[in-house]
Design a protein around this motif. Structure first.
Motif, PDB file in Angstrom:
ATOM      1  N   PRO A  23      -3.623   4.309   1.978  1.00 58.30           N
ATOM      2  CA  PRO A  23      -3.820   3.038   1.264  1.00 58.30           C
ATOM      3  C   PRO A  23      -2.873   1.916   1.653  1.00 58.30           C
ATOM      4  CG  PRO A  23      -4.042   4.859  -0.263  1.00 58.30           C
ATOM      5  CD  PRO A  23      -3.590   5.449   1.040  1.00 58.30           C
ATOM      6  N   VAL A  24      -1.563   2.192   1.708  1.00 58.70           N
ATOM      7  CA  VAL A  24      -0.613   1.120   1.999  1.00 58.70           C
ATOM      8  C   VAL A  24      -0.889   0.511   3.374  1.00 58.70           C
ATOM      9  CG1 VAL A  24       1.807   0.520   2.333  1.00 58.70           C
ATOM     10  CG2 VAL A  24       1.165   2.099   0.507  1.00 58.70           C
ATOM     11  N   GLN A  25      -1.145   1.367   4.367  1.00 62.29           N
ATOM     12  CA  GLN A  25      -1.407   0.878   5.716  1.00 62.29           C
ATOM     13  C   GLN A  25      -2.714   0.095   5.784  1.00 62.29           C
ATOM     14  OE1 GLN A  25       0.750   0.966   8.221  1.00 62.29           O
ATOM     15  NE2 GLN A  25       2.159   1.898   6.748  1.00 62.29           N
ATOM     16  N   ILE A  54      -4.191  -1.532   3.248  1.00 61.63           N
ATOM     17  CA  ILE A  54      -4.001  -2.812   2.553  1.00 61.63           C
ATOM     18  C   ILE A  54      -3.268  -3.781   3.469  1.00 61.63           C
ATOM     19  CG2 ILE A  54      -2.824  -3.959   0.639  1.00 61.63           C
ATOM     20  CD1 ILE A  54      -3.312  -1.427  -1.022  1.00 61.63           C
ATOM     21  N   LEU A  55      -2.216  -3.296   4.131  1.00 64.85           N
ATOM     22  CA  LEU A  55      -1.452  -4.133   5.055  1.00 64.85           C
ATOM     23  C   LEU A  55      -2.333  -4.644   6.189  1.00 64.85           C
ATOM     24  CD1 LEU A  55       1.198  -5.343   6.060  1.00 64.85           C
ATOM     25  CD2 LEU A  55       1.721  -3.146   7.129  1.00 64.85           C
ATOM     26  N   ILE A 110      -3.258  -5.362  -7.252  1.00 68.73           N
ATOM     27  CA  ILE A 110      -3.338  -3.903  -7.162  1.00 68.73           C
ATOM     28  C   ILE A 110      -3.103  -3.299  -8.533  1.00 68.73           C
ATOM     29  CG2 ILE A 110      -2.545  -3.882  -4.760  1.00 68.73           C
ATOM     30  CD1 ILE A 110       0.189  -2.951  -5.790  1.00 68.73           C
ATOM     31  N   ARG A 160       4.424   4.160  -4.286  1.00 70.13           N
ATOM     32  CA  ARG A 160       3.419   3.479  -3.462  1.00 70.13           C
ATOM     33  C   ARG A 160       3.263   2.014  -3.890  1.00 70.13           C
ATOM     34  NH1 ARG A 160      -2.202   6.468  -2.639  1.00 70.13           N
ATOM     35  NH2 ARG A 160      -0.870   7.715  -1.252  1.00 70.13           N
ATOM     36  N   THR A 161       3.371   1.758  -5.194  1.00 70.80           N
ATOM     37  CA  THR A 161       3.297   0.380  -5.681  1.00 70.80           C
ATOM     38  C   THR A 161       4.386  -0.466  -5.041  1.00 70.80           C
ATOM     39  OG1 THR A 161       2.407   1.099  -7.812  1.00 70.80           O
ATOM     40  CG2 THR A 161       3.390  -1.087  -7.726  1.00 70.80           C
ATOM     41  N   GLU A 175       5.936   0.174  -2.258  1.00 75.10           N
ATOM     42  CA  GLU A 175       5.686   0.074  -0.820  1.00 75.10           C
ATOM     43  C   GLU A 175       4.770  -1.100  -0.511  1.00 75.10           C
ATOM     44  OE1 GLU A 175       4.624   3.632   1.380  1.00 75.10           O
ATOM     45  OE2 GLU A 175       5.373   4.847  -0.274  1.00 75.10           O
ATOM     46  N   VAL A 176       3.711  -1.262  -1.322  1.00 75.79           N
ATOM     47  CA  VAL A 176       2.771  -2.365  -1.109  1.00 75.79           C
ATOM     48  C   VAL A 176       3.481  -3.701  -1.287  1.00 75.79           C
ATOM     49  CG1 VAL A 176       0.699  -3.508  -1.967  1.00 75.79           C
ATOM     50  CG2 VAL A 176       0.752  -1.018  -1.784  1.00 75.79           C
ATOM     51  N   ILE A 221       3.693  -6.206   2.339  1.00 76.39           N
ATOM     52  CA  ILE A 221       2.809  -7.317   2.671  1.00 76.39           C
ATOM     53  C   ILE A 221       3.461  -8.662   2.332  1.00 76.39           C
ATOM     54  CG2 ILE A 221       0.795  -5.867   2.315  1.00 76.39           C
ATOM     55  CD1 ILE A 221       0.271  -7.249  -0.262  1.00 76.39           C
ATOM     56  N   VAL A 257       1.988 -10.397  -4.692  1.00 77.06           N
ATOM     57  CA  VAL A 257       1.276  -9.238  -5.223  1.00 77.06           C
ATOM     58  C   VAL A 257       1.307  -9.269  -6.752  1.00 77.06           C
ATOM     59  CG1 VAL A 257       1.169  -6.711  -5.316  1.00 77.06           C
ATOM     60  CG2 VAL A 257       1.932  -7.862  -3.219  1.00 77.06           C
TER      61      VAL A 257
END
Length: 238
Positions: free
Chosen positions: A64-66, A68-69, A82, A98-99, A101-102, A106, A110
């Protein structure tokens, strides 16, 4: 499903009010997830249509993170929304890692959707009294003007020793602070003016104590729907 439902609701509120292009990004992590994707996508579209939002739908497969990026890097988005599920009541990572990380990965602002939110009518902007937060104030002004929300500029100062009680009272006199020529007074005055320029009703509150404690005390006391903070991509935790 709760975080996703909240994301769609907030996306609908913002997309409908701001009359902006909206992208619905679905990410398939596991092959088995593909079977439930059409039903979930139809449900999401139905929810967004209640706010007169017709999004572009994009489906990606992978981490997911990758993903989204990759999507955010391919298009110039003004805001990414998110969902986040609480993992506990407290601690540095009371939301999933993970939150964070996002947020760190980016470049676009956010919005993390969590808890219950039926409307967007009251925002609080955490300002350190410097101009680093000016971009966030300007974005908040545009969103608040579109949805008809009021904004509180919140500045938290360290709690001084008791012998400086008179200083505390002076700092908490917002009118006197805004009229002063101190750096804090000038910056708060400019931030307030940038919000009011777009017709946003704006208050300034000053508190003393630990920043996190005072931010949540402010939200609890006034029932704000959205907290706006800054986040450095090169420095420690949010």
């Amino acid at each position: 499903a709760e975080p996703r439902r909240l994301v769609r609701r907030i996306g609908g509120l913002l997309g409908g009010a701001c009359d902006t292009d909206t992208t619905l990004l679905g990410i398939v992590e596991q092959p088995n997830d593909k079977e439930s994707l059409p039903a979930a996508r139809n449900w999401d579209m139905e929810l967004l249509s209640r706010y007169q939002v017709t999004p572009e739908v994009i489906v990606r497969g992978g981490e997911p993170v990758q993903e989204i990026l990759a999507q955010v890097s391919a298009a110039a988005y003004d805001l990414v929304v998110i969902g986040a599920r609480r993992k506990g009541r407290s601690g540095e990572y009371w939301r999933s890692a993970r939150t964070y990380e996002v947020i760190k990965a980016i470049p676009a602002p956010v919005l993390v959707a969590t808890g219950d939110c039926e409307s967007l009518k009251s925002f609080v902007v955490c300002t350190g009294g410097k101009n680093f937060i000016d971009a966030a104030v300007q974005l908040t002004a545009k969103v608040a003007a579109a949805v008809g929300a009021s904004v509180t500029l919140l500045h938290v100062m360290a709690e001084p020793p008791l012998i400086y009680a008179d200083l505390v009272r002076m700092e908490e006199n917002v009118e006197q602070l805004l009229e002063s020529e101190s750096e804090l007074g000038r910056n708060l005055r400019a931030q307030k003016a940038s919000l009011e320029k777009l017709g946003v009703v704006t208050d300034v509150h000053v508190r003393h104590g630990l920043v996190l404690d005072q931010v949540f005390a402010e939200v609890s006391a006034h029932g704000h729907d959205l907290i706006v903070t800054g986040s450095s991509q090169t420095r420690g935790p949010l």
